[in-house]
Design an enzyme around this catalytic site. Structure first.
Site, PDB file in Angstrom:
ATOM      1  N   ALA A  13       0.820  -1.226   0.000  1.00 12.52           N
ATOM      2  CA  ALA A  13       0.000   0.000   0.000  1.00 12.52           C
ATOM      3  C   ALA A  13       0.849   1.269   0.000  1.00 12.52           C
ATOM      4  O   ALA A  13       0.311   2.366  -0.008  1.00 12.52           O
ATOM      5  CB  ALA A  13      -0.925   0.004   1.216  1.00 12.52           C
ATOM      6  N   GLN A  15       4.070   3.886  -1.438  1.00 13.28           N
ATOM      7  CA  GLN A  15       4.201   4.576  -2.728  1.00 13.28           C
ATOM      8  C   GLN A  15       4.980   3.760  -3.763  1.00 13.28           C
ATOM      9  O   GLN A  15       4.637   3.782  -4.942  1.00 13.28           O
ATOM     10  CB  GLN A  15       4.723   6.001  -2.575  1.00 13.28           C
ATOM     11  CG  GLN A  15       5.997   6.183  -1.803  1.00 13.28           C
ATOM     12  CD  GLN A  15       6.753   7.434  -2.251  1.00 13.28           C
ATOM     13  OE1 GLN A  15       6.261   8.188  -3.081  1.00 13.28           O
ATOM     14  NE2 GLN A  15       7.958   7.631  -1.741  1.00 13.28           N
ATOM     15  N   GLN A 112      10.032 -12.308   8.371  1.00 13.90           N
ATOM     16  CA  GLN A 112       9.759 -12.533   6.940  1.00 13.90           C
ATOM     17  C   GLN A 112      10.704 -13.611   6.394  1.00 13.90           C
ATOM     18  O   GLN A 112      10.289 -14.460   5.597  1.00 13.90           O
ATOM     19  CB  GLN A 112       9.870 -11.230   6.157  1.00 13.90           C
ATOM     20  CG  GLN A 112       8.693 -10.280   6.473  1.00 13.90           C
ATOM     21  CD  GLN A 112       8.677  -9.016   5.650  1.00 13.90           C
ATOM     22  OE1 GLN A 112       9.584  -8.743   4.865  1.00 13.90           O
ATOM     23  NE2 GLN A 112       7.646  -8.219   5.822  1.00 13.90           N
ATOM     24  N   ASP A 159      20.478   2.682  -8.064  1.00 15.69           N
ATOM     25  CA  ASP A 159      21.762   3.391  -8.089  1.00 15.69           C
ATOM     26  C   ASP A 159      22.449   3.174  -9.444  1.00 15.69           C
ATOM     27  O   ASP A 159      23.012   4.094 -10.033  1.00 15.69           O
ATOM     28  CB  ASP A 159      22.663   2.874  -6.963  1.00 15.69           C
ATOM     29  CG  ASP A 159      21.944   2.906  -5.625  1.00 15.69           C
ATOM     30  OD1 ASP A 159      21.572   3.998  -5.188  1.00 15.69           O
ATOM     31  OD2 ASP A 159      21.717   1.827  -5.046  1.00 15.69           O
ATOM     32  N   HIS A 187      23.904   0.096  -0.469  1.00 13.66           N
ATOM     33  CA  HIS A 187      22.935   1.067  -0.995  1.00 13.66           C
ATOM     34  C   HIS A 187      22.806   2.178   0.045  1.00 13.66           C
ATOM     35  O   HIS A 187      21.877   2.201   0.855  1.00 13.66           O
ATOM     36  CB  HIS A 187      21.585   0.400  -1.254  1.00 13.66           C
ATOM     37  CG  HIS A 187      20.494   1.414  -1.510  1.00 13.66           C
ATOM     38  ND1 HIS A 187      20.469   2.189  -2.619  1.00 13.66           N
ATOM     39  CD2 HIS A 187      19.441   1.800  -0.746  1.00 13.66           C
ATOM     40  CE1 HIS A 187      19.432   3.023  -2.546  1.00 13.66           C
ATOM     41  NE2 HIS A 187      18.792   2.793  -1.421  1.00 13.66           N
TER      42      HIS A 187
HETATM   43  P1  NAX Z   1       6.020   3.961   2.087  1.00 16.76           P
HETATM   44  O1  NAX Z   1       6.147   4.456   3.493  1.00 16.76           O
HETATM   45  O2  NAX Z   1       5.213   4.733   1.095  1.00 16.76           O
HETATM   46  O3  NAX Z   1       5.419   2.483   2.112  1.00 16.76           O
HETATM   47  C1  NAX Z   1       5.900   1.501   2.956  1.00 16.76           C
HETATM   48  C2  NAX Z   1       4.772   0.513   3.192  1.00 16.76           C
HETATM   49  O4  NAX Z   1       5.322  -0.585   3.910  1.00 16.76           O
HETATM   50  C3  NAX Z   1       3.630   1.083   4.006  1.00 16.76           C
HETATM   51  O5  NAX Z   1       2.401   0.877   3.310  1.00 16.76           O
HETATM   52  C4  NAX Z   1       3.680   0.260   5.304  1.00 16.76           C
HETATM   53  O6  NAX Z   1       2.386   0.044   5.838  1.00 16.76           O
HETATM   54  C5  NAX Z   1       4.317  -1.017   4.811  1.00 16.76           C
HETATM   55  N1  NAX Z   1       4.936  -1.838   5.863  1.00 16.76           N
HETATM   56  C6  NAX Z   1       5.613  -1.415   6.958  1.00 16.76           C
HETATM   57  N2  NAX Z   1       5.967  -2.472   7.696  1.00 16.76           N
HETATM   58  C7  NAX Z   1       5.535  -3.573   7.062  1.00 16.76           C
HETATM   59  C8  NAX Z   1       5.570  -4.960   7.360  1.00 16.76           C
HETATM   60  N3  NAX Z   1       6.145  -5.422   8.470  1.00 16.76           N
HETATM   61  N4  NAX Z   1       5.018  -5.811   6.469  1.00 16.76           N
HETATM   62  C9  NAX Z   1       4.432  -5.365   5.359  1.00 16.76           C
HETATM   63  N5  NAX Z   1       4.327  -4.062   5.039  1.00 16.76           N
HETATM   64  C10 NAX Z   1       4.875  -3.186   5.882  1.00 16.76           C
HETATM   65  O7  NAX Z   1       7.517   3.729   1.591  1.00 16.76           O
HETATM   66  P2  NAX Z   1       8.041   3.591   0.077  1.00 16.76           P
HETATM   67  O8  NAX Z   1       8.328   4.934  -0.463  1.00 16.76           O
HETATM   68  O9  NAX Z   1       7.139   2.683  -0.676  1.00 16.76           O
HETATM   69  O10 NAX Z   1       9.486   2.907   0.339  1.00 16.76           O
HETATM   70  C11 NAX Z   1       9.575   1.598   0.818  1.00 16.76           C
HETATM   71  C12 NAX Z   1      11.018   1.267   1.195  1.00 16.76           C
HETATM   72  O11 NAX Z   1      11.876   1.359   0.054  1.00 16.76           O
HETATM   73  C13 NAX Z   1      11.627   2.234   2.216  1.00 16.76           C
HETATM   74  O12 NAX Z   1      12.341   1.477   3.186  1.00 16.76           O
HETATM   75  C14 NAX Z   1      12.586   3.062   1.390  1.00 16.76           C
HETATM   76  O13 NAX Z   1      13.654   3.578   2.167  1.00 16.76           O
HETATM   77  C15 NAX Z   1      13.064   2.018   0.415  1.00 16.76           C
HETATM   78  N6  NAX Z   1      13.743   2.486  -0.794  1.00 16.76           N
HETATM   79  C16 NAX Z   1      14.746   1.729  -1.291  1.00 16.76           C
HETATM   80  C17 NAX Z   1      15.406   2.057  -2.454  1.00 16.76           C
HETATM   81  C18 NAX Z   1      16.510   1.202  -2.983  1.00 16.76           C
HETATM   82  O14 NAX Z   1      17.094   1.594  -3.984  1.00 16.76           O
HETATM   83  N7  NAX Z   1      16.855   0.039  -2.403  1.00 16.76           N
HETATM   84  C19 NAX Z   1      15.072   3.286  -3.204  1.00 16.76           C
HETATM   85  C20 NAX Z   1      13.709   3.811  -2.885  1.00 16.76           C
HETATM   86  C21 NAX Z   1      13.314   3.723  -1.433  1.00 16.76           C
HETATM   87  O15 NAX Z   1      13.938   4.789  -0.739  1.00 16.76           O
END
Ligand code: NAX
Length: 328
Positions: A13, A15, A112, A159, A187
């Site tokens: 859910a 972004q 997980q 990246d 990362h």
């Molecule tokens: P959002 O805060 O929009 O969405 C995260 C979602 O994860 C929320 O809907 C939340 O309810 C859900 N969530 C939290 N704990 C959970 C669990 N235990 N089980 C299942 N769902 C859970 O974050 P978003 O922008 O979608 O980013 C998600 C992750 O990607 C973040 O940790 C962010 O830092 C990371 N990223 C990693 C990148 C990479 O290159 N590896 C780049 C983009 C991003 O920054």
């Protein structure tokens, strides 16, 4: 119709989830012939929002979408899953120290990993997107003793794609003419985007990298700090580009990398290039037959060595921190 591939997306859910699910369902990730069944795994508070996303997925009438299930239970969320995209993570809150962040994420990625171990399909492939991605992948893999370590990967493809784009712009060539770039290490801002073995517009990347001022003051920090620049400009972190990178990573893992090129992915180190065993570090990689292989035989000069070592040292510190917290 062939049997659908089960794809679990955590944080569905959020972004990135919103930018990712539609592309998976359209066939962009596993190919235009492969039906998919989506499992959306969320925390209970976000299940309703995930239901909204599922309604929109239904409304796209994707011919390849064989079904959608929504779960807030990890065992059910990973039951029979073939591809697990672990996007949901705990972000760093105000006043949170790094140890707090690692511990909070250990509380997500440990369970997980165990659920994947116990309930996923034998061929499961896992991509960790949620940050700190490399160490979250280490935690998940360490909690899944029956799953081969090479099935757990961390995403550095965003990246990598950022580096391709910056190098192409500098050389004034189309991005498709940049090949064999590498992201090494974590990362994080310590990552090292390596141009020295790349090919840019048919010329050695080392020619671009010879401009040391541009390399050290522009290229490397622009790639490494791009995430912060996006937040600054957009008021929100990278989402569509992160989803695109997850698609690229999983497609290449499944269908293979193009001949003569390589990409970057965070893999469980078995000691390649002096990177200590048992951390998840980004390497230059090719894929064929559903397996990543670290490209070997790349010569590392002193400039690159120092930067790789610095990023790897950060990963080793993160490993020690999660070890002392009893998470691995
Ligand atoms: P959002 O805060 O929009 O969405 C995260 C979602 O994860 C929320 O809907 C939340 O309810 C859900 N969530 C939290 N704990 C959970 C669990 N235990 N089980 C299942 N769902 C859970 O974050 P978003 O922008 O979608 O980013 C998600 C992750 O990607 C973040 O940790 C962010 O830092 C990371 N990223 C990693 C990148 C990479 O290159 N590896 C780049 C983009 C991003 O920054």
């Amino acid at each position: 119709m062939t049997t659908p591939v089960n794809v679990t997306v955590t944080g569905a859910a959020g972004q990135i989830g919103y930018a990712l699910l539609f592309r998976i369902a359209s066939g962009a990730m596993l190919g235009p012939e492969v039906p998919v069944r989506l499992r959306l795994l969320e925390i209970p508070q976000a299940v309703k929002a995930a239901e909204g996303t599922a309604m929109e997925l239904d409304d796209c009438a994707f011919p390849l979408l064989a079904g959608i299930d929504i779960h807030d239970d990890v065992a059910a969320g990973f039951a029979g899953t073939n591809v697990a995209l672990l996007v949901g993570a705990r972000p760093r809150g105000a006043g949170m120290e790094r140890a707090d962040l690692l511990e909070a994420n250990g509380g997500i990625f440990g369970p997980q990993g165990r659920a994947i171990n116990d309930h996923a399909a034998d061929d499961v492939r896992v991509l960790v997107v949620g940050n700190p991605a490399n160490t979250n992948a280490l935690i998940a893999a360490s909690n899944a003793p029956d799953v081969p370590k090479d099935r757990f990967t961390a995403m550095t493809r965003l990246d990598h794609n950022r580096a391709l784009s910056q190098a192409a712009a500098r050389a004034g060539v189309p991005v498709a003419q940049v090949r064999r770039l590498t992201i090494w290490g974590n990362h994080s801002a310590s990552q090292y985007p390596d141009l020295f073995h790349a090919e840019v517009g048919g010329r050695p990347g080392a020619e671009l990298a010879a401009d040391t001022a541009w390399l050290t003051d522009d290229f490397i920090p622009t790639v490494a700090k791009r995430g912060a620049a996006i937040i600054d400009a957009r008021g929100a972190s990278s989402a569509a580009s992160a989803a695109n990178a997850a698609i690229d990573h999983t497609r290449d893992w499944t269908l293979g990398t193009p001949e003569g090129d390589w990409t970057s992915a965070g893999l469980w180190s078995t000691g390649q290039y002096g990177v200590p065993e048992g951390i998840v570090s980004s390497f230059p990689v090719t894929s064929s037959g559903g397996t990543w292989d670290v490209v070997d035989g790349i010569e590392i000069d002193d400039f690159s060595r120092a930067r790789i070592d610095a990023s790897v040292a950060e990963l080793v510190e993160e490993r020690e921190a999660v070890r002392s917290l009893g998470l691995i």
